[in-house]
Design a protein around this motif. Structure first.
Motif, PDB file in Angstrom:
ATOM      1  N   VAL A 146       0.841  -1.210   0.000  1.00  0.00           N
ATOM      2  CA  VAL A 146       0.000   0.000   0.000  1.00  0.00           C
ATOM      3  C   VAL A 146       0.870   1.251   0.000  1.00  0.00           C
ATOM      4  O   VAL A 146       0.606   2.217  -0.733  1.00  0.00           O
ATOM      5  N   ASP A 147       1.929   1.242   0.816  1.00  0.00           N
ATOM      6  CA  ASP A 147       2.830   2.390   0.872  1.00  0.00           C
ATOM      7  C   ASP A 147       3.531   2.598  -0.465  1.00  0.00           C
ATOM      8  O   ASP A 147       3.720   3.738  -0.915  1.00  0.00           O
ATOM      9  N   VAL A 148       3.934   1.522  -1.092  1.00  0.00           N
ATOM     10  CA  VAL A 148       4.591   1.624  -2.394  1.00  0.00           C
ATOM     11  C   VAL A 148       3.626   2.208  -3.424  1.00  0.00           C
ATOM     12  O   VAL A 148       3.983   3.085  -4.220  1.00  0.00           O
ATOM     13  N   ILE A 149       2.384   1.743  -3.403  1.00  0.00           N
ATOM     14  CA  ILE A 149       1.384   2.257  -4.349  1.00  0.00           C
ATOM     15  C   ILE A 149       1.143   3.747  -4.121  1.00  0.00           C
ATOM     16  O   ILE A 149       1.030   4.531  -5.080  1.00  0.00           O
ATOM     17  N   LEU A 150       1.061   4.155  -2.852  1.00  0.00           N
ATOM     18  CA  LEU A 150       0.855   5.577  -2.560  1.00  0.00           C
ATOM     19  C   LEU A 150       2.023   6.408  -3.075  1.00  0.00           C
ATOM     20  O   LEU A 150       1.823   7.498  -3.633  1.00  0.00           O
ATOM     21  N   TYR A 151       3.227   5.905  -2.888  1.00  0.00           N
ATOM     22  CA  TYR A 151       4.400   6.641  -3.380  1.00  0.00           C
ATOM     23  C   TYR A 151       4.381   6.734  -4.905  1.00  0.00           C
ATOM     24  O   TYR A 151       4.592   7.815  -5.478  1.00  0.00           O
ATOM     25  N   LEU A 152       4.102   5.624  -5.559  1.00  0.00           N
ATOM     26  CA  LEU A 152       4.036   5.645  -7.020  1.00  0.00           C
ATOM     27  C   LEU A 152       2.892   6.530  -7.510  1.00  0.00           C
ATOM     28  O   LEU A 152       2.994   7.150  -8.580  1.00  0.00           O
ATOM     29  N   ALA A 153       1.823   6.612  -6.731  1.00  0.00           N
ATOM     30  CA  ALA A 153       0.698   7.483  -7.102  1.00  0.00           C
ATOM     31  C   ALA A 153       1.124   8.946  -7.096  1.00  0.00           C
ATOM     32  O   ALA A 153       0.692   9.728  -7.956  1.00  0.00           O
ATOM     33  N   VAL A 154       1.955   9.318  -6.127  1.00  0.00           N
ATOM     34  CA  VAL A 154       2.472  10.694  -6.109  1.00  0.00           C
ATOM     35  C   VAL A 154       3.239  10.981  -7.392  1.00  0.00           C
ATOM     36  O   VAL A 154       3.028  12.004  -8.055  1.00  0.00           O
ATOM     37  N   LEU A 155       4.123  10.064  -7.762  1.00  0.00           N
ATOM     38  CA  LEU A 155       4.907  10.263  -8.984  1.00  0.00           C
ATOM     39  C   LEU A 155       4.005  10.316 -10.214  1.00  0.00           C
ATOM     40  O   LEU A 155       4.174  11.189 -11.090  1.00  0.00           O
ATOM     41  N   ALA A 156       3.049   9.396 -10.289  1.00  0.00           N
ATOM     42  CA  ALA A 156       2.187   9.326 -11.469  1.00  0.00           C
ATOM     43  C   ALA A 156       1.330  10.570 -11.621  1.00  0.00           C
ATOM     44  O   ALA A 156       1.149  11.094 -12.740  1.00  0.00           O
ATOM     45  N   THR A 157       0.793  11.076 -10.517  1.00  0.00           N
ATOM     46  CA  THR A 157      -0.069  12.261 -10.602  1.00  0.00           C
ATOM     47  C   THR A 157       0.743  13.503 -10.987  1.00  0.00           C
ATOM     48  O   THR A 157       0.226  14.395 -11.679  1.00  0.00           O
ATOM     49  N   LEU A 158       1.984  13.561 -10.550  1.00  0.00           N
ATOM     50  CA  LEU A 158       2.839  14.689 -10.945  1.00  0.00           C
ATOM     51  C   LEU A 158       3.148  14.635 -12.435  1.00  0.00           C
ATOM     52  O   LEU A 158       3.111  15.658 -13.138  1.00  0.00           O
ATOM     53  N   VAL A 159       3.463  13.447 -12.936  1.00  0.00           N
ATOM     54  CA  VAL A 159       3.717  13.290 -14.369  1.00  0.00           C
ATOM     55  C   VAL A 159       2.466  13.641 -15.166  1.00  0.00           C
ATOM     56  O   VAL A 159       2.539  14.324 -16.205  1.00  0.00           O
ATOM     57  N   ALA A 160       1.311  13.186 -14.689  1.00  0.00           N
ATOM     58  CA  ALA A 160       0.058  13.500 -15.378  1.00  0.00           C
ATOM     59  C   ALA A 160      -0.195  15.000 -15.421  1.00  0.00           C
ATOM     60  O   ALA A 160      -0.615  15.556 -16.447  1.00  0.00           O
ATOM     61  N   GLY A 161       0.086  15.683 -14.311  1.00  0.00           N
ATOM     62  CA  GLY A 161      -0.091  17.132 -14.284  1.00  0.00           C
ATOM     63  C   GLY A 161       0.832  17.840 -15.258  1.00  0.00           C
ATOM     64  O   GLY A 161       0.431  18.806 -15.927  1.00  0.00           O
ATOM     65  N   LEU A 162       2.064  17.362 -15.359  1.00  0.00           N
ATOM     66  CA  LEU A 162       3.008  17.966 -16.299  1.00  0.00           C
ATOM     67  C   LEU A 162       2.557  17.783 -17.744  1.00  0.00           C
ATOM     68  O   LEU A 162       2.872  18.609 -18.612  1.00  0.00           O
ATOM     69  N   ALA A 163       1.838  16.713 -18.015  1.00  0.00           N
ATOM     70  CA  ALA A 163       1.401  16.441 -19.391  1.00  0.00           C
ATOM     71  C   ALA A 163       0.126  17.184 -19.769  1.00  0.00           C
ATOM     72  O   ALA A 163      -0.218  17.253 -20.960  1.00  0.00           O
ATOM     73  N   MET A 164      -0.574  17.753 -18.795  1.00  0.00           N
ATOM     74  CA  MET A 164      -1.857  18.397 -19.079  1.00  0.00           C
ATOM     75  C   MET A 164      -1.686  19.711 -19.845  1.00  0.00           C
ATOM     76  O   MET A 164      -0.703  20.426 -19.666  1.00  0.00           O
ATOM     77  N   LYS A 165      -2.655  20.000 -20.664  1.00  0.00           N
ATOM     78  CA  LYS A 165      -2.712  21.267 -21.381  1.00  0.00           C
ATOM     79  C   LYS A 165      -3.428  22.317 -20.526  1.00  0.00           C
ATOM     80  O   LYS A 165      -4.184  21.990 -19.616  1.00  0.00           O
ATOM     81  N   GLY A 166      -3.183  23.571 -20.826  1.00  0.00           N
ATOM     82  CA  GLY A 166      -3.818  24.649 -20.093  1.00  0.00           C
ATOM     83  C   GLY A 166      -5.279  24.829 -20.456  1.00  0.00           C
ATOM     84  O   GLY A 166      -5.733  24.396 -21.516  1.00  0.00           O
ATOM     85  N   VAL A 167      -6.005  25.445 -19.550  1.00  0.00           N
ATOM     86  CA  VAL A 167      -7.405  25.785 -19.805  1.00  0.00           C
ATOM     87  C   VAL A 167      -7.558  27.301 -19.717  1.00  0.00           C
ATOM     88  O   VAL A 167      -6.798  27.983 -19.030  1.00  0.00           O
ATOM     89  N   GLU A 168      -8.535  27.832 -20.416  1.00  0.00           N
ATOM     90  CA  GLU A 168      -8.742  29.271 -20.433  1.00  0.00           C
ATOM     91  C   GLU A 168      -9.288  29.762 -19.096  1.00  0.00           C
ATOM     92  O   GLU A 168      -9.987  29.039 -18.390  1.00  0.00           O
ATOM     93  N   SER A 169      -8.942  31.000 -18.754  1.00  0.00           N
ATOM     94  CA  SER A 169      -9.419  31.611 -17.519  1.00  0.00           C
ATOM     95  C   SER A 169      -9.764  33.060 -17.807  1.00  0.00           C
ATOM     96  O   SER A 169      -8.885  33.860 -18.154  1.00  0.00           O
ATOM     97  N   ALA A 170     -11.038  33.384 -17.659  1.00  0.00           N
ATOM     98  CA  ALA A 170     -11.474  34.762 -17.895  1.00  0.00           C
ATOM     99  C   ALA A 170     -10.819  35.705 -16.896  1.00  0.00           C
ATOM    100  O   ALA A 170     -10.469  36.841 -17.236  1.00  0.00           O
ATOM    101  N   GLU A 171     -10.655  35.247 -15.671  1.00  0.00           N
ATOM    102  CA  GLU A 171     -10.022  36.081 -14.642  1.00  0.00           C
ATOM    103  C   GLU A 171      -8.593  36.433 -15.036  1.00  0.00           C
ATOM    104  O   GLU A 171      -8.165  37.579 -14.905  1.00  0.00           O
ATOM    105  N   LEU A 172      -7.874  35.449 -15.551  1.00  0.00           N
ATOM    106  CA  LEU A 172      -6.487  35.699 -15.964  1.00  0.00           C
ATOM    107  C   LEU A 172      -6.435  36.610 -17.185  1.00  0.00           C
ATOM    108  O   LEU A 172      -5.621  37.534 -17.251  1.00  0.00           O
ATOM    109  N   THR A 173      -7.291  36.367 -18.130  1.00  0.00           N
ATOM    110  CA  THR A 173      -7.295  37.174 -19.352  1.00  0.00           C
ATOM    111  C   THR A 173      -7.577  38.634 -19.050  1.00  0.00           C
ATOM    112  O   THR A 173      -7.045  39.538 -19.714  1.00  0.00           O
ATOM    113  N   ALA A 174      -8.396  38.904 -18.016  1.00  0.00           N
ATOM    114  CA  ALA A 174      -8.702  40.283 -17.655  1.00  0.00           C
ATOM    115  C   ALA A 174      -7.463  41.024 -17.174  1.00  0.00           C
ATOM    116  O   ALA A 174      -7.355  42.243 -17.344  1.00  0.00           O
ATOM    117  N   VAL A 175      -6.525  40.296 -16.595  1.00  0.00           N
ATOM    118  CA  VAL A 175      -5.308  40.919 -16.090  1.00  0.00           C
ATOM    119  C   VAL A 175      -4.167  40.784 -17.090  1.00  0.00           C
ATOM    120  O   VAL A 175      -3.370  41.707 -17.264  1.00  0.00           O
TER     121      VAL A 175
END
Length: 602
Positions: A146-175
């Motif tokens: 279980v501990d090994v899976i949790l550790y690998l999950a941290v790595l996998a979710t970080l890699v997944a986040g790095l691979a994601m594309k951006g989404v538009e934000s009206a708040e950001l565009t206003a600034v």
């Protein structure tokens, strides 16, 4: 200095072993004052390569995965929030893989140079549940699947986040109407945040190794705050980190860090220059005026003034002055390759200082006054301030990392004394995932290097205030029999047994000692360890514990900081005085320990 071999003190090994311990400490400490650790001159190259890999690979991933063109076309990604957000995920991933802080020869990780990951993916190795496993579903000290899976999950979710594309934000565009690629979706922060919290509930070590103290609040901000509030909150957190370190440097401890750090800096190759950091490099290793100036003038003052300029200045010139000051400090720290080697962290802060404070400047909609509401400001304060405040008042219950007291010379530490064969038994029987430093050093450089370098770590610790207290406790506790014991730094034991060590003495304190005893079943007196807690900000004393692994804590008490800082690493006037707490001294245990003859014990 040899390119591939360490530089050792020039005393034959047999003669060295016959010298009394305190005399060996003096030889090693004065040698450190002039030549540092004595690592092979090629050792810094390892860290130079890591810095280049972090910058080039991380920068390329952050820019290219966001569809922003080439890393070299900085004008295309300079003011894109998604680049900062992906650099955040990259920094966490790098540290979680144990490639970053505490890796390599400067932390006695000679092979493999990044040991943590080998422990954290291997069931059966030892883990450190927080609060002694008192949280439901966290008890036990062996790593499960279980501990090994949790550790690998941290790595996998970080890699997944790095691979994601951006989404538009009206708040950001206003600034920032020219922001092309938006921001990362909330999921990119939520997944690793949840995985990291679950992992931390089971094991402190990879949780701290991922630098949750720095980066977990930012993941939380990414989940609950909009992009503009997020960028401002990131600035606030970074300023708290800087100023927390500055506050921790106030006091007598930090000046004692400067000399040992400078003496081991790769480009400080002239002993005459190294001697400038001590009152007398042969006889008095207390800090000189030069060390006080560097520590409190170029260190404490810079980390107080520069962050305030960066956070509140609406004048670009004033902000630039603050940036030059703080970036200069990070360049200097990185260049010294300090022990514990938080190099990538320094590089990260070096990179994001211009990116955050000038890519999203306070005078252009990203100041503290631009937060969307006072409630957001209160939320940020409640996230970033309580643990540093509590950690300064009660350092015994907060990791010095979460207390923002990074490398101020005022940290919890331990020192272990092993009777004959006790250390070899530990190496042979404890369920570690990698080879111990002693055998690795002997294989790489020979027995002499293993003996002298590991004992030099004891001398290094004794060059700091808390090390003198720990050595005093062992001298007082074991008397003449101390010569029959082998001393080891708790940091070295922790780095081998848990895979990662970064200056947090809580990781190898009484709870870990209890775990070691469960596995090893040492006899009374066979292994004796001492623990020193860091100094609270409002007291002039530090707490200590004496632990016989077979009997548990046999004494607690305090000592005055001024006594520790006024002696020398080799204790020329004998142990410093201590004040035991009568209610905590378990005389029944002490009597049991003293009942067993020294001959039987060692």
């Amino acid at each position: 200095m040899s390119l591939m071999k360490p530089e050792l003190i020039d005393v034959a090994l047999d003669e060295y072993k016959r010298l009394p311990l305190l005399q060996r400490i003096r030889l090693q400490a004065t040698d450190w004052a002039e030549r540092g650790l004595g690592s092979p001159s090629a050792a810094p190259l390892f860290y130079v390569i890591k810095i280049a890999a972090w910058l080039l690979l991380g920068g390329w991933i952050a820019v290219a995965s966001s569809g922003l063109g080439s890393l070299w076309d900085y004008h295309d990604w300079w003011a894109e929030p998604i680049v900062y957000q992906k650099l955040l995920l990259w920094a966490i991933l790098w540290e979680a893989l144990s490639i970053g802080a505490a890796s390599g020869p400067a932390m006695f990780h000679f092979w493999p140079p990044m040991a943590g990951v080998f422990h954290w993916v291997r069931p059966g190795t030892v883990r450190r549940p927080p609060w002694g496993g008192k949280i439901p579903l966290t008890s036990g000290d062996r790593r499960t699947i279980v501990d090994v899976i949790l550790y690998l999950a941290v790595l996998a979710t970080l890699v997944a986040g790095l691979a994601m594309k951006g989404v538009e934000s009206a708040e950001l565009t206003a600034v920032l109407p020219d922001a092309d690629d938006g921001v990362l979706p909330t999921l990119a922060f939520a997944m690793p945040m949840v995985a990291l919290v679950l992992l931390g509930a089971r094991d402190q070590v990879p949780f701290l190794a991922a630098r949750a103290d720095q980066y977990l609040p930012l993941l939380l901000f990414g989940v609950v705050l909009g992009p503009v509030n997020f960028m401002i909150a990131a600035k606030c957190l970074i300023v708290v980190v800087w100023m927390g370190a500055a506050i921790a440097k106030i006091g007598p401890h930090f000046s004692y860090v400067i000399g040992p750090m400078m003496s081991s800096t790769p480009y400080m190759v002239f002993p005459k220059i190294n001697r400038l950091f001590y009152r007398d490099a042969r006889n008095d290793l207390n800090p000189s005026r030069v060390s006080h100036l560097i520590g409190h003038g170029l260190g404490t003052v810079v980390e107080i003034v520069a962050p305030l300029l960066l956070l509140f200045a609406v004048d670009p010139v004033l902000a630039a002055i603050g940036a030059v000051m703080i970036m200069g400090m990070h360049v200097f720290i990185t260049s010294t390759i300090p022990l514990a080697v938080p190099i990538e962290w320094n590089i990260h802060f070096l990179v994001i200082t211009p990116l955050l404070f000038f890519g999203f400047p306070a005078w252009d909609g990203f100041g503290v006054g631009d937060l969307s509401s006072p409630w957001v400001a209160l939320f940020i304060a409640l996230v970033v301030l309580p643990l540093p405040i509590l950690g300064n008042l009660r350092p015994d219950i907060v990791s010095f990392l979460f207390a923002m007291r990074q490398y101020s010379g005022n940290w919890a530490t331990t020192m272990w004394a092993f009777g004959p064969n006790a250390l070899r038994r530990l190496y042979d029987e404890f369920p570690a995932a990698t080879g111990n430093q002693e055998d690795v050093l002997a294989k790489l450089y020979g027995e002499e290097a293993a003996v002298k370098l590991l004992e030099k770590a004891i001398a290094f610790r004794s060059m700091h205030s808390q090390g003198r207290a720990m050595l005093s406790l062992l001298v007082r506790e074991l008397g003449d029999d101390l010569e029959k014991y082998t001393l080891r730094e708790g940091e070295n034991i922790c780095g081998w047994a848990l895979g990662w060590n970064f200056g947090d003495g809580h990781l190898h304190g009484p709870h870990f000692m209890h775990t070691v005893q469960k596995h090893m079943n040492y006899a009374p007196g066979e292994v004796v360890a001492v623990c020193v807690e860091s100094q609270p900000i409002h007291r002039a004393t530090q707490r200590y514990k004496v632990v016989d692994l077979a009997l548990g804590v046999i004494e607690e008490g305090t000592f005055r900081v001024r006594d520790a800082v006024s002696t020398q690493p080799w204790l020329p006037d004998g142990p410093i005085p201590f004040s035991p707490d009568a209610p905590y001294r378990n005389r029944a245990l002490v009597s049991e320990r003293e009942r067993v003859s020294r001959k039987e014990r060692i």
